[in-house]
Write an enzyme that holds these catalytic residues in place. Sequence first.
Site, PDB file in Angstrom:
ATOM      1  N   TRP A 127       0.863  -1.195   0.000  1.00 25.59           N
ATOM      2  CA  TRP A 127       0.000   0.000   0.000  1.00 25.59           C
ATOM      3  C   TRP A 127       0.895   1.238   0.000  1.00 25.59           C
ATOM      4  O   TRP A 127       1.865   1.310   0.767  1.00 25.59           O
ATOM      5  CB  TRP A 127      -0.898  -0.035   1.248  1.00 25.59           C
ATOM      6  CG  TRP A 127      -1.745   1.190   1.445  1.00 25.59           C
ATOM      7  CD1 TRP A 127      -2.486   1.838   0.502  1.00 25.59           C
ATOM      8  CD2 TRP A 127      -1.948   1.898   2.670  1.00 25.59           C
ATOM      9  NE1 TRP A 127      -3.148   2.896   1.068  1.00 25.59           N
ATOM     10  CE2 TRP A 127      -2.828   2.961   2.404  1.00 25.59           C
ATOM     11  CE3 TRP A 127      -1.469   1.747   3.972  1.00 25.59           C
ATOM     12  CZ2 TRP A 127      -3.239   3.862   3.368  1.00 25.59           C
ATOM     13  CZ3 TRP A 127      -1.885   2.633   4.942  1.00 25.59           C
ATOM     14  CH2 TRP A 127      -2.757   3.684   4.645  1.00 25.59           C
ATOM     15  N   ASP A 208      -1.881  -6.332   8.534  1.00 22.23           N
ATOM     16  CA  ASP A 208      -2.756  -5.197   8.243  1.00 22.23           C
ATOM     17  C   ASP A 208      -4.014  -5.732   7.568  1.00 22.23           C
ATOM     18  O   ASP A 208      -3.941  -6.323   6.486  1.00 22.23           O
ATOM     19  CB  ASP A 208      -2.005  -4.212   7.315  1.00 22.23           C
ATOM     20  CG  ASP A 208      -2.813  -2.958   7.051  1.00 22.23           C
ATOM     21  OD1 ASP A 208      -3.932  -2.832   7.592  1.00 22.23           O
ATOM     22  OD2 ASP A 208      -2.329  -2.090   6.295  1.00 22.23           O
ATOM     23  N   LYS A 243     -13.494   0.427   4.870  1.00 16.85           N
ATOM     24  CA  LYS A 243     -14.068  -0.155   3.657  1.00 16.85           C
ATOM     25  C   LYS A 243     -15.288  -1.026   3.974  1.00 16.85           C
ATOM     26  O   LYS A 243     -16.332  -0.866   3.353  1.00 16.85           O
ATOM     27  CB  LYS A 243     -13.015  -1.003   2.924  1.00 16.85           C
ATOM     28  CG  LYS A 243     -11.665  -0.332   2.736  1.00 16.85           C
ATOM     29  CD  LYS A 243     -11.728   0.756   1.732  1.00 16.85           C
ATOM     30  CE  LYS A 243     -10.501   1.603   1.514  1.00 16.85           C
ATOM     31  NZ  LYS A 243      -9.300   1.511   2.250  1.00 16.85           N
TER      32      LYS A 243
END
Length: 396
Positions: A127, A208, A243
Amino acid sequence: MFESLQAARADAILGLIAEHRNDSRPDKIDLGVGVYRTSEGVTPVLDVVKKAEQILIDTQVSKSYIGTAGAADFNAAMQALVFGDDAPDERLTTIQSPGGSGSLRVAASLILRAAPDVTVWASEPTWANHIPLLGGAGLKLKSYPYYDTDKHVIRIDEMLATLRSLPAGDVVLLHACCHNPSGLDPSIDEWAAITEVVVERGLVPFIDMAYQGFAKDLDADAHAVRYMAARVPEMIVSSSCSKNFGLYRDRVGTLTILSGDSEAREIVDSQVNNVVRTIYSVPPDHGAAVVSLIIRDSGLRGDWLIELATMRGRLQKMRGLLSDALEEQAPGHDFSHLRRAVGMFCFLGVSAEQVAKLKQDYGVYMTDSSRINVAGITRDNVSYLAEAIAATLPAA
Ligand SMILES: Cc1ncc(COP(=O)(O)O)c(C=O)c1O
């Protein structure tokens, strides 16, 4: 004082969003931005969130501070969501954090307090904000091989070989599911192999999880966390509700630390809360209170699971439609890797020059690496998109 500053480097994605906004072509397509969108191009407030917010408005009696760790009911609900029924509770500390990013930032400070000289190993690629965020906090970062840009597969053997070469105590940053940017996750067997090396070498997994529920379902997506938690002495897990609850701007997440035993847990708990006190003091409450209501109420939870499945299903469907359209429009070119990816992101697998041409000639926006957010695809734009991509490909 501020005269000494130079302008900070512009954020590539924010620049792309602005360019797309200013593009007047009606058939422009944004595949860059990192949020879920419906077929109408909207990032919606989930209906279940609206319901829970109404309950909160009707029942909340105070907006006084919550503690550094946030709300106990939220933390317990999230711990169960992430770690499942067999969570090793007596060794876990969970705190509420301002999104996944806040959680990563607190984890960085905790790692620096515990072991200032360790290196954190991140996947190549990872990311876009992992390195600036963790590096900016003061951690040393290096990368392990992850994505094969030619074959569009995980470089599992090279990844394992790198992990085998690390000194005990180094930290391995892993994506629980929906790897951002590649969309490719290790298989069950590959997770077992990664865990074996982590245990053998005495490494500390730092997982993560920003997309729980976006790949297969809540439990399957938490496999890596739960499998490792049952086998490693220590672990860090960062979780985001941006999300899967659509609560991006409300900043909701958790940080969980697995300690070696309950005594160590007590110390970690005091340190992690102290870190929070020195950064942002207390977390924001609203989004977490909404999530807590939803997870703990069986009716609301059922409603959420349906909306989550709709988001996940749309992403899968759009990925499939693009893959089908490309098969038709670009015969001789292999885009089958699109179907192997999960979650919001994957690499289209075209060059930076082709990315530039797609933007310039067709108003199709994506990052230079050709990472695409499949939430930008709709039934209405997929043919145009495939035609545009096909037109930029070299002859097969
Ligand atoms: C892999 C990964 N981790 C963390 C985050 C941060 O999420 P949040 O918006 O909750 O800070 C993101 C967001 O895109 C992400 O993709």
